[in-house]
Design an enzyme around this catalytic site. Sequence first.
Site, PDB file in Angstrom:
ATOM      1  NE  ARG A 171      -7.764  -8.461   0.656  1.00 35.69           N
ATOM      2  CZ  ARG A 171      -7.422  -7.644  -0.351  1.00 35.69           C
ATOM      3  NH1 ARG A 171      -6.449  -6.768  -0.179  1.00 35.69           N
ATOM      4  NH2 ARG A 171      -8.047  -7.719  -1.509  1.00 35.69           N
ATOM      5  CE  LYS A 228      -4.339  -1.937   1.558  1.00 35.45           C
ATOM      6  NZ  LYS A 228      -5.403  -1.945   2.565  1.00 35.45           N
TER       7      LYS A 228
END
Length: 523
Positions: free
Chosen positions: A322, A288
Site C-alpha cells: 500500500r 511512515k
Amino acid sequence: MGTVSDPRGDRPTSVGPDGGGPAGPRPRGRSIPIETGVVPGGLDAGGGATSSFAAPADAPTGAWRAPAPIRIGEREFGWGERTYVMGVVNVTPDSFSGDGLLAAGSSWVDAAVAQAVRMADEGADLIDVGGESSRPGHDPVNADEEIRRVVPVVAAIRAALPTMPVSVDTTKPEVAVAAIEAGASLVNDVWGVAEDDALSRVVAERGVPIVLMHNRAEARYVSVVAEIVADLQRAVDRAVRAGVQWESILVDPGFGFGKAPVHNLALLRDLSALRVLGRPVLLGTSRKSTLGKVLDLPPEERLEATLATTALAAAAGLDLVRVHDVRPNVRVARMTDAVVRSAGALPVGSAPGAAPSPLALAPAATASHSASPGTGRSAALERPGASGGPGAAGSALGADRIVLRAMSFDGRHGALEGEKAEPQPFEVDVEMTCDLRTAGETDDLAATVDYGAVYAVARRVVEATSRDLLEAIAEEIAREVLAGWPAVDAVVVRVRKMRPPIAGRLAWAGVEVSRARGSRVAD
C-alpha cells in the site's frame, strides 16, 4: 513464597514453595484427550514398523499452500504470481504524509479522482480511499463526517475507472456499508484484531473481502512477530465465525500501528513468517515514521526508504503493498518479482517466443477469463505480453492461450518408500495455445476449450493413478490434452508437489513439460 516475573510487564505471580501456586500442593490428576486415528506399527523393518497417526478422511492436509485466487470488484487477483500495488487516496485534512485532499477545498472530489486516474496510469491494481487519519494521536472523526468525505470519492472513482477495485479504509460498520453501496469492493480495517466483529459481519452480509490489520493500543511485546501472527490468526478465526468466507480474508501486520520503531524493524526482518497464516498479506510502510527516524527525513523525502521496504515485501513473498507513490513502487515490485519469483520477466535482448527457463514452474500472471466449473479455481485467456505480469512476455507459445492455474488435488505419487501410503497435496497448471479468434468473434463455446473437461483430466490423472515421478504425471496430462482437443496446438503442464520429502525448508518441488502437436518443445 517466591515471585515469578513476567516479561510482558509488572505482573508478579505468587508461587508456593512446592511450585503448586498459592493454593498449595499440585493437583494429582489431569484430564488428557484420548488419541484417535492411531495406525499400529507392523512387523516389518521398514517405515511401517513404528506406530503413527492417520488424518481423518474428511480432514484437509494441513500443509501450507498459496491462497486461492479471489475476485475483488472487476478484477481477479492470483496470489503468489506477483506483488500487487495499492494506491492511497487520503480524503482528510490531517494525513501524516501530507497528502490529505480536503485541503483542496470544494474541489477535493475532483482532486481525488485525478489522483486515482494518475495512479491507475502508473500501474496501481487497487485504490484505497480513507476519510479518517490513522496516525498516532489523530483526531477521531464521527461516522457521518467520514461518510461525507468518503462516499462521493468512491462513487466518482468508480465512475471514472469502472474496472478499478476500490477499497475503503475504515473501522466503522456504517461507513463500510455506505462505501460498499457507492461501489467499494474491499474493506480495509486497521483494527482488524479488535474483539468487536461488527465490521466482519457487514462484509459477510455484503459479500466483499476484508483486510484484517494488526494493531495494539500499547506497543508492548515479548516476541513481536510471533504475537502479530497469533493475534492475526485469532482475528481470522473470529471473522470466519462472523460469516466471512476464508478465501475473502486478507491480513496486514500493521507496520507502524501499535508498534515502536524497534518492533517495525523486527517485522521487516521476518516478513516471510506472515505467510504461515495462509492468507494474502498486505504491507503498508509508505512514508511512515519509522522510515523517517532511521534516515532522519520528513515524510515527503521517504520515497527511497519506502522502495526498500517494497523490495523486502516482494522478496518475502508478500502479496500487496500500500503506497503513496505508485510508479516507482510498481517498478521496484516488478524488478524484485522478476528475480525472486519463478516466472521472471523476459530478459533484455531475448527473442520473443524463446523457450522459458525449465525452472519457471510457478503460475504466470494472467488476465481473468472465467472460473473452472465446480473448482473455485481460475481459468484465463492470455496473449503473451498483454497482462503485464511477470512471465507474460516470456511465453514460449507466441499465440492465444487458455490457462488453468493452481488446480489442487490429493494423490499417491512418489519414488521413495512410503510416499504412496497416504494422499498428498499436488498443484497442477495447464496452459494451452490455440487460435481463439473465432471464439472471441462468435462468442461460441464450441470454438474454444471446455475448461471443466481439462480440469477433469488433470484431476483423474492425479487422483486415480499412482506414479513414481512428477514427470510421468505431467506427461500424461499433456498427452491427453493434445489427444482430446485437436484445436490445441501446444500445451505446457506444471505439476508441483506441495510436501516434497526433503530434509529442509522448501515450499514445493515441481516439473514443467512443454509439448507441441507432432513435436517436442523445450522442456
